[in-house]
Design an enzyme around this catalytic site. Structure first.
Site: not given
Length: 411
Positions: A190, A255, A284
């Site tokens: 991320s 996501d 996610h």
């Protein structure tokens, strides 16, 4: 394995449901706005990237762990986790004056070291169990660290502080553990894809890079802009073409925080693509819960640990995954210039060939001379043999004549 990994994943992902979420956008809008879409165009506000960074980071508050100094052993421990013989906890100074906390997990059979940059709203306490399991199942050493302002690290989180943080972690691997650049795999999750790609773009001999739910850039998480603006942070889209090692990208197709298109576009821009892992239905925060996650990672680590020649042959098998390569032709253009440089070689081939031909002729002449010498020697031997035969014949005739004379005398 599955239950343990689920536990580790749930711990470190708790609360991470945003990267640059609505809260950030709302606060920025109140300050005059970083990005607004107006008639399809982007209007910039008077807020710098440092101001944007203030709203981009969400360290767990309070931190999920404490640092404890053991007076008996002199070791630094991560509380509330029990001490492990193969785990070392340390503080590392950075070039920007902060001090970050890092955890090094050693594996006895490791030939690679994973340098892990975690996602937003997480710290080492939430990542600890996952780090242990990754080290075990991938058979790698692993160094994880907290960004400045996260966990028990000092300072405040910012884009440039995270760059200094990962540099300090990499320096620790080199100086404290003797790790070579060629044995390091950078792993960015991320927001962690930002410092990961920044460092990877400056290290030419890395073993590999893993990008887990990566972002194209900070602004692109909120808006689908087509260019990079001066106030943007983590401009991964501009840095990934500079990475020279194999890159694995893992992204969930569902996501809801960082759209799946971020991972796909970054993969298309990679120089050395590896078969990506698009987890169907993954979001996610839960990719580690899927069994294909650890399977694909193990396969990737095993591939990049082979010799470069094996890696090239393996890469050919992934050509079927490159239908969108046309978008990266701009990065392949310089190859034409090298083709032009190679063409004149034909003109230089002639003298090279004539040189080889003359050398071959010389060798043939020498062989002929040696054969002639052998032939002459053979002929001279034949002559000697003939002369010996003549002598034998003459001696035989003389012996016969003597025998006749003896018969006449006796008769």
């Amino acid at each position: 394995m599955r239950s343990k990994r689920c536990l580790g994943a749930q711990r470190h992902l708790r609360g991470e449901n945003h990267v640059f979420g609505p809260l950030m956008l709302t606060r920025i809008s109140r300050l005059g706005g970083i990005v607004r879409r107006l008639s399809g165009q982007v209007v910039m506000g008077g807020v710098t990237s440092s101001m944007a960074a203030k709203f981009a980071f969400f360290p767990p508050n309070p931190p999920s762990y404490k640092l404890v100094h053991d007076d008996v052993t002199g070791l630094l421990l991560l509380s509330p986790f029990p001490h492990r013989e193969n785990v070392e906890v340390m503080r590392l100074p950075t070039r920007r004056g902060t001090e970050i906390v890092a955890v090094y997990v050693r594996h006895p059979m490791a030939t690679s070291t994973l340098l892990y940059s975690h996602g937003n709203a997480a710290d080492l306490g939430q990542m600890y169990e996952l780090f242990i399991e990754l080290s075990i199942h991938l058979r790698v050493n692993l160094l994880g660290y907290d960004y400045s302002g996260y966990g028990q690290s000092s300072g405040k989180p910012s884009e440039h502080n995270t760059y200094a943080d990962i540099e300090a972690a990499f320096k620790c691997l080199e100086e404290n553990y003797g790790t070579k650049q060629e044995d390091v795999i950078l792993y960015g999750q991320s927001v962690g894809s930002g410092p990961t790609l920044d460092l990877a773009s400056r290290l030419p001999r890395l073993r590999a890079v893993v990008l887990h739910s990566p972002i194209l850039s900070g602004v692109r998480v909120m808006y689908a802009v087509k260019r990079t603006y001066w106030f943007d942070i983590y401009k991964n889209i501009d840095k990934i073409p500079q990475v020279n090692c194999p890159v694995l990208i893992i992204h969930g197709t569902a996501d809801e925080v960082v759209d799946f298109s971020h991972g796909k576009q970054l993969w298309e821009l990679c120089k050395e693509k590896y078969e990506p892992l698009w987890i169907k239905g993954g979001n996610h925060c839960n990719l580690e819960l899927y069994p294909e996650y650890i399977r694909h990672l193990k396969k990737f680590v095993a591939t990049v640990e082979r010799s470069p020649s094996h890696r090239i042959s393996t890469r050919k098998s992934t050509d079927q995954f490159e239908p969108s390569r046309k978008s990266t032709d701009m990065f392949d253009a310089p190859r034409k210039s090298t083709d032009r440089r190679e063409k004149p070689r034909r003109s230089t081939d002639k003298p090279e060939r004539s040189k080889h031909q003359s050398q071959n002729v010389d060798k043939l002449d020498k062989l002929r001379m040696s054969f002639d010498q052998v032939e002459r020697s053979r002929r001279s031997v034949d002559c000697i043999e003939k002369s010996w035969k003549n002598i034998d014949h003459q001696l035989e005739r003389a012996r016969k004549s003597v025998d006749r004379l003896d018969r006449i005398r006796t008769g």
